[in-house]
Design a protein around this motif. Structure first.
Motif, PDB file in Angstrom:
ATOM      1  N   GLU A 178       0.835  -1.201   0.000  1.00  0.00           N
ATOM      2  CA  GLU A 178       0.000   0.000   0.000  1.00  0.00           C
ATOM      3  C   GLU A 178       0.870   1.251   0.000  1.00  0.00           C
ATOM      4  O   GLU A 178       0.546   2.251  -0.652  1.00  0.00           O
ATOM      5  CB  GLU A 178      -0.923  -0.018   1.209  1.00  0.00           C
ATOM      6  N   GLY A 179       1.970   1.207   0.744  1.00  0.00           N
ATOM      7  CA  GLY A 179       2.903   2.322   0.728  1.00  0.00           C
ATOM      8  C   GLY A 179       3.507   2.527  -0.647  1.00  0.00           C
ATOM      9  O   GLY A 179       3.705   3.662  -1.101  1.00  0.00           O
ATOM     10  N   ARG A 180       3.778   1.427  -1.342  1.00  0.00           N
ATOM     11  CA  ARG A 180       4.323   1.495  -2.697  1.00  0.00           C
ATOM     12  C   ARG A 180       3.311   2.119  -3.656  1.00  0.00           C
ATOM     13  O   ARG A 180       3.661   2.915  -4.527  1.00  0.00           O
ATOM     14  CB  ARG A 180       4.699   0.081  -3.144  1.00  0.00           C
ATOM     15  N   THR A 181       2.027   1.773  -3.504  1.00  0.00           N
ATOM     16  CA  THR A 181       0.990   2.320  -4.373  1.00  0.00           C
ATOM     17  C   THR A 181       0.853   3.827  -4.197  1.00  0.00           C
ATOM     18  O   THR A 181       0.730   4.575  -5.176  1.00  0.00           O
ATOM     19  CB  THR A 181      -0.357   1.635  -4.091  1.00  0.00           C
ATOM     20  N   ALA A 182       0.881   4.288  -2.946  1.00  0.00           N
ATOM     21  CA  ALA A 182       0.808   5.734  -2.682  1.00  0.00           C
ATOM     22  C   ALA A 182       2.031   6.448  -3.239  1.00  0.00           C
ATOM     23  O   ALA A 182       1.926   7.548  -3.807  1.00  0.00           O
ATOM     24  CB  ALA A 182       0.680   5.979  -1.180  1.00  0.00           C
ATOM     25  N   LEU A 183       3.202   5.848  -3.081  1.00  0.00           N
ATOM     26  CA  LEU A 183       4.434   6.433  -3.622  1.00  0.00           C
ATOM     27  C   LEU A 183       4.362   6.538  -5.141  1.00  0.00           C
ATOM     28  O   LEU A 183       4.736   7.572  -5.720  1.00  0.00           O
ATOM     29  CB  LEU A 183       5.636   5.582  -3.219  1.00  0.00           C
ATOM     30  N   LYS A 184       3.894   5.484  -5.799  1.00  0.00           N
ATOM     31  CA  LYS A 184       3.793   5.480  -7.265  1.00  0.00           C
ATOM     32  C   LYS A 184       2.911   6.628  -7.745  1.00  0.00           C
ATOM     33  O   LYS A 184       3.251   7.344  -8.704  1.00  0.00           O
ATOM     34  CB  LYS A 184       3.211   4.148  -7.730  1.00  0.00           C
ATOM     35  N   LEU A 185       1.774   6.836  -7.099  1.00  0.00           N
ATOM     36  CA  LEU A 185       0.880   7.919  -7.496  1.00  0.00           C
ATOM     37  C   LEU A 185       1.538   9.275  -7.255  1.00  0.00           C
ATOM     38  O   LEU A 185       1.441  10.183  -8.089  1.00  0.00           O
ATOM     39  CB  LEU A 185      -0.446   7.825  -6.743  1.00  0.00           C
ATOM     40  N   ALA A 186       2.211   9.435  -6.120  1.00  0.00           N
ATOM     41  CA  ALA A 186       2.893  10.698  -5.828  1.00  0.00           C
ATOM     42  C   ALA A 186       3.945  11.004  -6.897  1.00  0.00           C
ATOM     43  O   ALA A 186       4.053  12.149  -7.366  1.00  0.00           O
ATOM     44  CB  ALA A 186       3.538  10.633  -4.445  1.00  0.00           C
ATOM     45  N   ILE A 187       4.695  10.008  -7.287  1.00  0.00           N
ATOM     46  CA  ILE A 187       5.738  10.204  -8.305  1.00  0.00           C
ATOM     47  C   ILE A 187       5.108  10.518  -9.660  1.00  0.00           C
ATOM     48  O   ILE A 187       5.616  11.350 -10.419  1.00  0.00           O
ATOM     49  CB  ILE A 187       6.648   8.965  -8.372  1.00  0.00           C
ATOM     50  N   ASP A 188       3.979   9.881  -9.979  1.00  0.00           N
ATOM     51  CA  ASP A 188       3.275  10.186 -11.231  1.00  0.00           C
ATOM     52  C   ASP A 188       2.777  11.633 -11.229  1.00  0.00           C
ATOM     53  O   ASP A 188       2.786  12.302 -12.277  1.00  0.00           O
ATOM     54  CB  ASP A 188       2.096   9.232 -11.419  1.00  0.00           C
ATOM     55  N   ILE A 189       2.333  12.120 -10.087  1.00  0.00           N
ATOM     56  CA  ILE A 189       1.878  13.515  -9.980  1.00  0.00           C
ATOM     57  C   ILE A 189       3.055  14.472 -10.166  1.00  0.00           C
ATOM     58  O   ILE A 189       2.944  15.493 -10.866  1.00  0.00           O
ATOM     59  CB  ILE A 189       1.189  13.740  -8.623  1.00  0.00           C
ATOM     60  N   ILE A 190       4.184  14.157  -9.575  1.00  0.00           N
ATOM     61  CA  ILE A 190       5.377  14.991  -9.733  1.00  0.00           C
ATOM     62  C   ILE A 190       5.791  15.030 -11.211  1.00  0.00           C
ATOM     63  O   ILE A 190       6.147  16.087 -11.741  1.00  0.00           O
ATOM     64  CB  ILE A 190       6.521  14.460  -8.851  1.00  0.00           C
ATOM     65  N   ALA A 191       5.705  13.881 -11.881  1.00  0.00           N
ATOM     66  CA  ALA A 191       6.028  13.828 -13.307  1.00  0.00           C
ATOM     67  C   ALA A 191       5.050  14.677 -14.120  1.00  0.00           C
ATOM     68  O   ALA A 191       5.442  15.372 -15.076  1.00  0.00           O
ATOM     69  CB  ALA A 191       6.010  12.384 -13.790  1.00  0.00           C
ATOM     70  N   ALA A 192       3.763  14.650 -13.746  1.00  0.00           N
ATOM     71  CA  ALA A 192       2.754  15.451 -14.447  1.00  0.00           C
ATOM     72  C   ALA A 192       3.010  16.939 -14.248  1.00  0.00           C
ATOM     73  O   ALA A 192       2.790  17.736 -15.159  1.00  0.00           O
ATOM     74  CB  ALA A 192       1.361  15.072 -13.954  1.00  0.00           C
ATOM     75  N   MET A 193       3.479  17.333 -13.066  1.00  0.00           N
ATOM     76  CA  MET A 193       3.809  18.725 -12.807  1.00  0.00           C
ATOM     77  C   MET A 193       4.945  19.183 -13.715  1.00  0.00           C
ATOM     78  O   MET A 193       4.916  20.274 -14.280  1.00  0.00           O
ATOM     79  CB  MET A 193       4.181  18.933 -11.338  1.00  0.00           C
ATOM     80  N   ARG A 194       5.945  18.343 -13.841  1.00  0.00           N
ATOM     81  CA  ARG A 194       7.095  18.683 -14.683  1.00  0.00           C
ATOM     82  C   ARG A 194       6.691  18.770 -16.145  1.00  0.00           C
ATOM     83  O   ARG A 194       7.122  19.651 -16.905  1.00  0.00           O
ATOM     84  CB  ARG A 194       8.198  17.651 -14.502  1.00  0.00           C
ATOM     85  N   GLN A 195       5.805  17.859 -16.570  1.00  0.00           N
ATOM     86  CA  GLN A 195       5.333  17.855 -17.953  1.00  0.00           C
ATOM     87  C   GLN A 195       4.540  19.117 -18.251  1.00  0.00           C
ATOM     88  O   GLN A 195       4.614  19.675 -19.358  1.00  0.00           O
ATOM     89  CB  GLN A 195       4.474  16.618 -18.201  1.00  0.00           C
ATOM     90  N   ALA A 196       3.785  19.599 -17.255  1.00  0.00           N
ATOM     91  CA  ALA A 196       2.963  20.796 -17.451  1.00  0.00           C
ATOM     92  C   ALA A 196       3.819  22.047 -17.673  1.00  0.00           C
ATOM     93  O   ALA A 196       3.362  23.026 -18.269  1.00  0.00           O
ATOM     94  CB  ALA A 196       2.064  20.991 -16.241  1.00  0.00           C
ATOM     95  N   LYS A 197       5.073  22.009 -17.206  1.00  0.00           N
ATOM     96  CA  LYS A 197       5.957  23.156 -17.358  1.00  0.00           C
ATOM     97  C   LYS A 197       6.661  23.176 -18.708  1.00  0.00           C
ATOM     98  O   LYS A 197       7.278  24.170 -19.087  1.00  0.00           O
ATOM     99  CB  LYS A 197       7.004  23.153 -16.248  1.00  0.00           C
ATOM    100  N   VAL A 198       6.637  22.048 -19.418  1.00  0.00           N
ATOM    101  CA  VAL A 198       7.354  21.944 -20.693  1.00  0.00           C
ATOM    102  C   VAL A 198       6.695  22.827 -21.752  1.00  0.00           C
ATOM    103  O   VAL A 198       5.470  22.840 -21.865  1.00  0.00           O
ATOM    104  CB  VAL A 198       7.401  20.476 -21.177  1.00  0.00           C
TER     105      VAL A 198
END
Length: 327
Positions: free
Chosen positions: A307-327
């Motif tokens: 469950e901790g891994r699942t929450a981490l995966k989503l958090a990292i996907d959100i961080i990636a989406a933030m970076r993509q939005a700045k491109v």
């Protein structure tokens, strides 16, 4: 490293106090040590920290030993709390599992999904319990909201706090928002279809304010905001589903339930409103007691490494989406 235990984890009840230790006794780790020291079912064997004076002071406060080298502590205990910087979670937890210990690690479980996967493999390999410290799973108001949830249609969360030095080694998504990501994932039984996110840095080199919009395959929408730059503290979680509105104010320890009910008289005609207040409680103590209970009785941990891994995966996907939005 020599393994402390050669036999599989049988899950049989332990009649003697569980020998425990804490690695990392900064702000959070000190509280872990305090809780273990006060439990009759545990014996706090020692605490370890690279800052020797801090380890010594905490050890003196709770009548235990101080270790400058955590590997020496591992040889003396059966279970350990890990509360070091996030970047060091993988190294320390991996070595604890390799030493045959059961582990409670503060959230997030690790810095990367690959690291989390490695820890899950290690825990399975050595048949040891790996629990992640998603503290608010033990909040009574949130537990009641979870029990009343049927079909979430819209979720909104605000987690705003004052700036603090601790936790700034990671984005606010991993520091604060991950609490609410864990809540959302436990409430919505549907895969995520789309992530939209934005974030900015203000005082640190990482993101200090973030917003994420999650759309699930079943149509549910979750809108989450986290900030460590607020002038006002706020920790609120709201959920809308057919005929019902549920809201938790974590600071007020209050659950609000509004249900459509024919003939109900109140602020909104046809809506029955119930506000339930809960006494302040020590959720960290409840978390640690749950971990100790699982180790002593062979019960599953309430917040698994998976469950901790699942929450981490989503958090990292959100961080990636933030970076993509700045491109």
């Amino acid at each position: 490293m020599k393994k402390l235990f050669d036999q599989p984890f049988s899950g049989s009840f332990m009649s003697t106090p569980l020998k425990v230790g804490v690695v990392g006794v900064g702000y959070l780790g000190r509280f872990h040590a305090e809780k273990y020291a006060g439990l009759p079912e545990t014996r706090l064997v020692g605490v370890a920290d690279l800052a020797w004076e801090r380890a010594r002071d905490v050890a003196r406060a709770f009548g235990t030993q101080a270790f400058a080298e955590y590997r020496r502590l591992f040889a003396e205990v059966e279970a350990v709390s890990v509360a070091v910087n996030t970047r060091d979670h993988h190294l320390v937890v991996r070595e604890a599992l390799d030493a045959g210990l059961h582990v409670l690690v503060e959230k997030p479980i690790a810095s990367t999904v690959a690291e989390a996967d490695d820890l899950l493999r290690m825990a399975q390999k050595y048949d040891r319990l790996l629990m992640v410290g998603h503290l608010e799973r033990f909040n009574r108001a949130m537990a009641e909201l979870r029990a009343l949830t049927t079909t979430p249609r819209f979720i909104e969360s605000h987690r705003l706090g004052f700036f603090k030095e601790r936790g700034t080694d990671v984005d606010v998504v991993l520091d604060l928002m991950i609490h609410d990501l864990d809540h959302v994932l436990s409430l919505v039984d549907s895969p995520i279809k789309e992530i939209r996110a934005a974030g900015i840095s203000v005082l640190t080199s990482t993101v200090d304010l973030a917003n994420a919009r999650l759309e699930f395959a079943d149509g549910c929408i979750a809108n989450l905001t986290a900030s460590r730059m607020s002038l006002k503290s706020m920790r609120r979680f709201r959920l809308f589903q057919p005929d019902t509105y549920l809201a938790v104010d974590f600071e007020a320890q209050e659950l609000t339930v509004a249900r459509r009910r024919q003939g109900a008289i109140g602020l909104i005609p046809g809506v029955a409103l119930d506000i339930k207040k809960f006494p302040q409680e020590d959720v960290l103590l409840k978390e640690i007691q749950a971990f100790v209970h699982s180790v002593r009785n062979g019960a599953p941990v309430p917040v698994s490494g998976a469950e901790g891994r699942t929450a981490l995966k989503l958090a990292i996907d959100i961080i990636a989406a933030m970076r993509q939005a700045k491109v």
